[in-house]
Design a protein around this motif. Structure first.
Motif, mmCIF file in Angstrom:
data_model
loop_
_atom_site.group_PDB
_atom_site.id
_atom_site.type_symbol
_atom_site.label_atom_id
_atom_site.label_comp_id
_atom_site.label_asym_id
_atom_site.label_seq_id
_atom_site.Cartn_x
_atom_site.Cartn_y
_atom_site.Cartn_z
ATOM 1 N N ALA A 109 0.832 -1.197 0.000
ATOM 2 C CA ALA A 109 0.000 0.000 0.000
ATOM 3 C C ALA A 109 0.872 1.253 0.000
ATOM 4 O O ALA A 109 0.587 2.219 -0.726
ATOM 5 N N ARG A 110 1.915 1.247 0.804
ATOM 6 C CA ARG A 110 2.839 2.397 0.834
ATOM 7 C C ARG A 110 3.537 2.550 -0.507
ATOM 8 O O ARG A 110 3.678 3.656 -1.029
ATOM 9 N N MET A 111 3.979 1.428 -1.075
ATOM 10 C CA MET A 111 4.622 1.474 -2.388
ATOM 11 C C MET A 111 3.687 2.083 -3.423
ATOM 12 O O MET A 111 4.071 2.968 -4.205
ATOM 13 N N GLY A 112 2.438 1.629 -3.446
ATOM 14 C CA GLY A 112 1.479 2.147 -4.416
ATOM 15 C C GLY A 112 1.231 3.632 -4.244
ATOM 16 O O GLY A 112 1.130 4.378 -5.235
ATOM 17 N N HIS A 113 1.136 4.064 -2.994
ATOM 18 C CA HIS A 113 0.920 5.492 -2.721
ATOM 19 C C HIS A 113 2.096 6.322 -3.233
ATOM 20 O O HIS A 113 1.901 7.374 -3.870
ATOM 21 N N LEU A 114 3.311 5.848 -2.999
ATOM 22 C CA LEU A 114 4.484 6.608 -3.417
ATOM 23 C C LEU A 114 4.630 6.633 -4.935
ATOM 24 O O LEU A 114 5.000 7.666 -5.510
ATOM 25 N N LEU A 115 4.334 5.516 -5.591
ATOM 26 C CA LEU A 115 4.376 5.528 -7.057
ATOM 27 C C LEU A 115 3.333 6.484 -7.623
ATOM 28 O O LEU A 115 3.563 7.149 -8.640
ATOM 29 N N ASP A 116 2.188 6.569 -6.975
ATOM 30 C CA ASP A 116 1.173 7.533 -7.397
ATOM 31 C C ASP A 116 1.688 8.963 -7.206
ATOM 32 O O ASP A 116 1.494 9.827 -8.069
ATOM 33 N N VAL A 118 4.718 10.050 -7.381
ATOM 34 C CA VAL A 118 5.736 10.411 -8.377
ATOM 35 C C VAL A 118 5.246 10.196 -9.809
ATOM 36 O O VAL A 118 6.001 10.313 -10.769
ATOM 37 N N GLY A 119 3.963 9.891 -9.972
ATOM 38 C CA GLY A 119 3.376 9.775 -11.301
ATOM 39 C C GLY A 119 3.687 8.484 -12.026
ATOM 40 O O GLY A 119 3.656 8.443 -13.259
ATOM 41 N N LEU A 120 3.946 7.401 -11.271
ATOM 42 C CA LEU A 120 4.310 6.140 -11.905
ATOM 43 C C LEU A 120 3.376 5.003 -11.522
ATOM 44 O O LEU A 120 3.720 3.828 -11.707
ATOM 45 N N ALA A 121 2.188 5.314 -11.027
ATOM 46 C CA ALA A 121 1.270 4.261 -10.590
ATOM 47 C C ALA A 121 0.942 3.292 -11.726
ATOM 48 O O ALA A 121 0.791 2.082 -11.497
ATOM 49 N N ALA A 122 0.857 3.801 -12.937
ATOM 50 C CA ALA A 122 0.513 2.943 -14.074
ATOM 51 C C ALA A 122 1.683 2.088 -14.542
ATOM 52 O O ALA A 122 1.505 1.238 -15.418
ATOM 53 N N HIS A 123 2.854 2.285 -13.958
ATOM 54 C CA HIS A 123 4.047 1.572 -14.417
ATOM 55 C C HIS A 123 4.625 0.653 -13.336
ATOM 56 O O HIS A 123 5.774 0.233 -13.429
ATOM 57 N N ALA A 124 3.827 0.313 -12.333
ATOM 58 C CA ALA A 124 4.335 -0.490 -11.220
ATOM 59 C C ALA A 124 4.892 -1.827 -11.682
ATOM 60 O O ALA A 124 5.875 -2.330 -11.126
ATOM 61 N N ALA A 125 4.278 -2.426 -12.699
ATOM 62 C CA ALA A 125 4.717 -3.750 -13.166
ATOM 63 C C ALA A 125 5.777 -3.679 -14.258
ATOM 64 O O ALA A 125 6.284 -4.716 -14.695
ATOM 65 N N ALA A 126 6.137 -2.473 -14.681
ATOM 66 C CA ALA A 126 7.088 -2.320 -15.784
ATOM 67 C C ALA A 126 8.505 -2.601 -15.333
ATOM 68 O O ALA A 126 8.858 -2.448 -14.154
ATOM 69 N N LEU A 127 9.348 -3.002 -16.296
ATOM 70 C CA LEU A 127 10.774 -3.142 -16.035
ATOM 71 C C LEU A 127 11.471 -1.812 -16.309
ATOM 72 O O LEU A 127 11.017 -1.026 -17.156
ATOM 73 N N PRO A 128 12.572 -1.526 -15.615
ATOM 74 C CA PRO A 128 13.239 -0.236 -15.785
ATOM 75 C C PRO A 128 13.609 0.087 -17.230
ATOM 76 O O PRO A 128 13.543 1.257 -17.639
ATOM 77 N N ALA A 129 13.980 -0.914 -18.017
ATOM 78 C CA ALA A 129 14.410 -0.657 -19.398
ATOM 79 C C ALA A 129 13.306 -0.071 -20.260
ATOM 80 O O ALA A 129 13.586 0.517 -21.310
#
Length: 241
Positions: A109-116, A118-129
């Motif tokens: 839940a904390r991870m999801g909140h922080l990704l939201d 920084v504007g990356l909630a839609a990319h949680a499952a993406a690889l860095p590349a």
């Protein structure tokens, strides 16, 4: 609950680069619970100083201690110039990496909140590349925020971002890192004036450090605040000397 944020004391610190001293008998007190911004020309020793604060390099002479007398180990989070994301792990897993390495149950839940944030909630499952350099840097910021440490060391953390995203991440960092002992390196006078509770300029060989007056108002200051703009101009003139 976050531990109390300690001051950081450098006592007689010396560091040599080859046969030449980078620092010589350096004494410095970095305030606890505030954001200290460090500026200076490339090669003057800013990153070397930050690495010593983080325990990633040892001084040749002198010592670095916490103002509360307790060990600094385990109380520091680091964000370097490179994002250092694991290429085989998703963005979500990269953000929670510290918890996994410590054998703790990740807080999704904390991870999801922080990704939201920084504007990356839609990319949680993406690889860095699959992400741009700026997006990867935002993921690295989320990872630092996830760690919730009392001491945060940041080496040009927003350098890969476009100007609008950079301003937004400065706002986020200014709000979410309040009350922590933060040392942030930047070459951007505007960034320094927006974020600094304390501002230090490093110059010379061996390097010396001098304090610079900060603008009025609380961090993060508005980009168009007259005090910010005036201090930015004065700081840039001083850095050009």
């Amino acid at each position: 609950m976050m531990q109390a944020a300690p001051a950081l004391h450098l006592e007689g610190v010396g560091l040599d680069f080859g046969s030449a001293p980078l620092f010589h008998d350096l004494d410095l007190k970095i305030g606890g619970g505030i954001m200290t911004v460090l500026l200076g020309a490339s090669g003057v020793g800013k990153t070397s100083l930050l690495r010593m604060l983080g325990g990633l390099a040892a001084p040749d002479r002198g010592c670095i201690v916490a103002g509360d007398g307790l060990p600094l180990a385990g109380r520091i989070a680091w964000m370097g110039q490179q994002d250092l994301l694991l290429p085989w792990a998703s963005i979500a897993d990269n953000v929670m990496l510290g918890a996994r390495l410590r054998g703790e149950s990740p807080d999704r839940a904390r991870m999801g909140h922080l990704l939201d944030c920084v504007g990356l909630a839609a990319h949680a499952a993406a690889l860095p590349a699959t992400l741009s350099g700026g997006m990867r840097q935002r993921a690295a910021l989320a990872r630092v925020l996830y760690e919730d440490r009392p001491v945060i060391l940041m080496d040009e953390p927003f350098s890969a971002l476009d100007s609008v995203t950079r301003a937004r991440m400065q706002d986020l960092a200014g709000r979410m890192l309040a009350g922590r002992t933060v040392v942030l390196i930047t070459h951007d006078p505007l960034e320094a004036c927006r974020l600094a509770d304390s501002m230090l300029l490093m110059a010379g060989h061996p390097a010396t450090i001098s304090a610079i007056a900060v603008p009025d108002g609380q961090v993060p200051r508005a980009v168009d605040d007259p005090s910010v703009l005036a201090t930015q101009s004065a700081l840039l003139r001083r850095m050009l000397q």
